[in-house]
Scaffold this motif. Structure first.
Motif, PDB file in Angstrom:
ATOM      1  N   ARG A 147       0.863  -1.181   0.000  1.00 32.23           N
ATOM      2  CA  ARG A 147       0.000   0.000   0.000  1.00 32.23           C
ATOM      3  C   ARG A 147       0.901   1.234   0.000  1.00 32.23           C
ATOM      4  O   ARG A 147       1.662   1.464   0.938  1.00 32.23           O
ATOM      5  N   ILE A 148       0.815   1.993  -1.072  1.00 28.34           N
ATOM      6  CA  ILE A 148       1.571   3.230  -1.215  1.00 28.34           C
ATOM      7  C   ILE A 148       0.599   4.384  -1.063  1.00 28.34           C
ATOM      8  O   ILE A 148      -0.342   4.524  -1.847  1.00 28.34           O
ATOM      9  N   LEU A 149       0.807   5.205  -0.056  1.00 23.77           N
ATOM     10  CA  LEU A 149      -0.059   6.352   0.180  1.00 23.77           C
ATOM     11  C   LEU A 149       0.474   7.566  -0.577  1.00 23.77           C
ATOM     12  O   LEU A 149       1.672   7.862  -0.531  1.00 23.77           O
ATOM     13  N   VAL A 150      -0.434   8.240  -1.274  1.00 23.89           N
ATOM     14  CA  VAL A 150      -0.081   9.444  -2.027  1.00 23.89           C
ATOM     15  C   VAL A 150      -0.955  10.581  -1.509  1.00 23.89           C
ATOM     16  O   VAL A 150      -2.183  10.485  -1.525  1.00 23.89           O
ATOM     17  N   ILE A 151      -0.322  11.641  -1.029  1.00 24.41           N
ATOM     18  CA  ILE A 151      -1.029  12.759  -0.404  1.00 24.41           C
ATOM     19  C   ILE A 151      -0.733  14.033  -1.194  1.00 24.41           C
ATOM     20  O   ILE A 151       0.433  14.415  -1.344  1.00 24.41           O
ATOM     21  N   ASN A 152      -1.780  14.625  -1.715  1.00 31.07           N
ATOM     22  CA  ASN A 152      -1.646  15.842  -2.522  1.00 31.07           C
ATOM     23  C   ASN A 152      -0.633  15.651  -3.649  1.00 31.07           C
ATOM     24  O   ASN A 152       0.166  16.535  -3.951  1.00 31.07           O
ATOM     25  N   GLY A 153      -0.677  14.472  -4.250  1.00 22.08           N
ATOM     26  CA  GLY A 153       0.164  14.169  -5.401  1.00 22.08           C
ATOM     27  C   GLY A 153       1.552  13.657  -5.085  1.00 22.08           C
ATOM     28  O   GLY A 153       2.296  13.299  -5.999  1.00 22.08           O
ATOM     29  N   LYS A 154       1.911  13.603  -3.779  1.00 18.42           N
ATOM     30  CA  LYS A 154       3.269  13.199  -3.407  1.00 18.42           C
ATOM     31  C   LYS A 154       3.235  11.913  -2.579  1.00 18.42           C
ATOM     32  O   LYS A 154       2.418  11.785  -1.654  1.00 18.42           O
ATOM     33  N   LEU A 199      -6.052  12.280  -1.086  1.00 16.80           N
ATOM     34  CA  LEU A 199      -5.459  11.094  -0.479  1.00 16.80           C
ATOM     35  C   LEU A 199      -5.830   9.867  -1.298  1.00 16.80           C
ATOM     36  O   LEU A 199      -7.016   9.596  -1.530  1.00 16.80           O
ATOM     37  N   VAL A 200      -4.804   9.136  -1.721  1.00 19.53           N
ATOM     38  CA  VAL A 200      -5.001   7.927  -2.524  1.00 19.53           C
ATOM     39  C   VAL A 200      -4.121   6.824  -1.963  1.00 19.53           C
ATOM     40  O   VAL A 200      -2.996   7.083  -1.510  1.00 19.53           O
ATOM     41  N   GLY A 201      -4.636   5.609  -1.987  1.00 18.45           N
ATOM     42  CA  GLY A 201      -3.834   4.448  -1.626  1.00 18.45           C
ATOM     43  C   GLY A 201      -3.632   3.571  -2.840  1.00 18.45           C
ATOM     44  O   GLY A 201      -4.591   2.967  -3.343  1.00 18.45           O
ATOM     45  N   LEU A 202      -2.416   3.527  -3.351  1.00 13.17           N
ATOM     46  CA  LEU A 202      -2.108   2.682  -4.502  1.00 13.17           C
ATOM     47  C   LEU A 202      -1.683   1.304  -4.006  1.00 13.17           C
ATOM     48  O   LEU A 202      -0.844   1.195  -3.113  1.00 13.17           O
ATOM     49  N   ASP A 203      -2.268   0.265  -4.589  1.00 11.76           N
ATOM     50  CA  ASP A 203      -1.871  -1.097  -4.256  1.00 11.76           C
ATOM     51  C   ASP A 203      -0.971  -1.624  -5.364  1.00 11.76           C
ATOM     52  O   ASP A 203      -1.336  -1.580  -6.552  1.00 11.76           O
ATOM     53  N   VAL A 204       0.196  -2.106  -4.980  1.00 15.11           N
ATOM     54  CA  VAL A 204       1.200  -2.576  -5.936  1.00 15.11           C
ATOM     55  C   VAL A 204       1.703  -3.933  -5.484  1.00 15.11           C
ATOM     56  O   VAL A 204       2.092  -4.119  -4.325  1.00 15.11           O
ATOM     57  N   ILE A 205       1.675  -4.890  -6.392  1.00 16.58           N
ATOM     58  CA  ILE A 205       2.246  -6.214  -6.147  1.00 16.58           C
ATOM     59  C   ILE A 205       3.417  -6.391  -7.109  1.00 16.58           C
ATOM     60  O   ILE A 205       3.237  -6.283  -8.332  1.00 16.58           O
ATOM     61  N   GLY A 206       4.606  -6.639  -6.568  1.00 16.18           N
ATOM     62  CA  GLY A 206       5.787  -6.697  -7.425  1.00 16.18           C
ATOM     63  C   GLY A 206       5.965  -5.368  -8.119  1.00 16.18           C
ATOM     64  O   GLY A 206       6.104  -4.315  -7.481  1.00 16.18           O
TER      65      GLY A 206
END
Length: 315
Positions: free
Chosen positions: A209-216, A268-275
């Motif tokens: 889970r990668i959190l992105v806040i205000n584009g960063k 606020l966005v949570g990107l999910d990344v596998i590998g």
């Protein structure tokens, strides 16, 4: 500032891990007045969107962590910021809530994430806008297409488009065991659209889970590692969360998507990344603030409230 949180019942919060709780604590520590209301507390009356909101007083006690001042009707425009933190299911009631929030925005309320942006970004389907970062993916209700996809890729994941916490996620391997039954169940015999993706073996190292806040991007991801015998890393499905610095690929994905999503009103966005692959774009109520902060010392809630303060001032 007066900051109102549209959230689930406060009594349901698990304060040791709840991200909304961390936001409230950070906001209160800065001297902001914190309010809370539920979706059922909203109403459109005389053309104005109101909420029956209560001020939240934080006690510092982990078990009896809040007390509420008396509820009162307030136009959402009375708050400096309204933070949408209601969990899915993303059903019609959720959508009606976004319509009310959008009307409030037009009246001058500042809502984060923007309600139209939440509606426009299905957390599964949104990855199709960034196909350069995705594994082979199929979205359909057709049994024939799903069978052909599995036959071509061998090892696949099938999941509903409206699930959360790993609910309804199935893995079908090369032998196709139970494929027909799974398709029938997930598609309701062809009446419901679902997603199929090629299985990504790196799931054993965690669903990040990668959190992105205000584009960063927050500089650390939370790798949610599946328990033995599971393919789902979700914490709600028993996964273990381990904070790790972003990899070069993680950062590439986050820095590419971040400014685009922020420009659409997604603070606020949570990107999910596998590998190396993007699997979901979470916009309703992304979590993992506390796990990252507890393990790394990086104050995610502070970064978020910084962004809310900036957004409320600029709006």
């Amino acid at each position: 500032m007066k900051i109102a949180f549209l959230a689930d019942p406060l009594a349901s919060f698990k304060t040791y891990k709840d991200s909304t709780y961390a936001m409230m604590v950070e906001a209160a520590a800065r001297g902001h007045a914190v309010y809370a209301f539920e979706q059922k507390d909203m109403a459109l009356d005389g053309g104005i969107v109101y909420a029956n909101a209560a001020r939240v007083i934080l006690t510092g006690d982990a078990h009896d962590w809040y007390r509420l001042e008396p509820h009162h009707e307030a136009a959402l425009t009375e708050f400096d910021a309204v933070i949408q933190r209601k969990d899915p299911p993303f059903d019609m009631e959720y959508i009606y809530g976004t319509y009310l929030l959008e009307l409030a925005e037009r009246q001058g309320a500042r809502v984060f994430n923007r309600p139209d942006a939440i509606r426009n970004h299905n957390e599964k389907l949104a990855i199709a806008q960034f196909s350069q970062f995705t594994a082979p993916t199929l979205v359909t209700s057709s049994e024939a297409r799903l069978r052909a996809f599995q036959a071509h890729h061998g090892d696949v994941i099938l999941k509903p488009l409206d699930g959360m916490g790993g609910a309804g996620v199935f893995r079908v391997q090369a032998d196709g065991m139970n494929l027909g039954s799974i398709i029938e169940t997930l598609t309701d015999n062809g009446r419901r659209t679902i997603m199929a993706q090629r299985y990504i073996p790196e799931i054993v190292n965690g669903d990040k889970r990668i959190l992105v806040i205000n584009g960063k991007p927050v500089p650390y991801a939370l790798a949610r590692i599946p328990q033995a015998g599971e393919v789902r890393g979700n914490l709600a499905a028993g996964g273990t969360g381990v904070a790790r610095p972003l990899s070069e690929r993680d950062r590439e994905i986050a820095e590419t998507l971040g400014p685009v999503l922020a420009s659409r009103g997604l603070l606020l966005v949570g990107l999910d990344v596998i590998g190396d692959y993007l699997t979901e774009v979470n916009v309703t109520s992304p979590t993992c603030f506390q796990e990252i902060t507890q393990q790394t010392g990086f104050n995610v809630a502070a970064m978020f409230i910084d962004a809310v303060e900036q957004g409320a001032t600029q709006a």
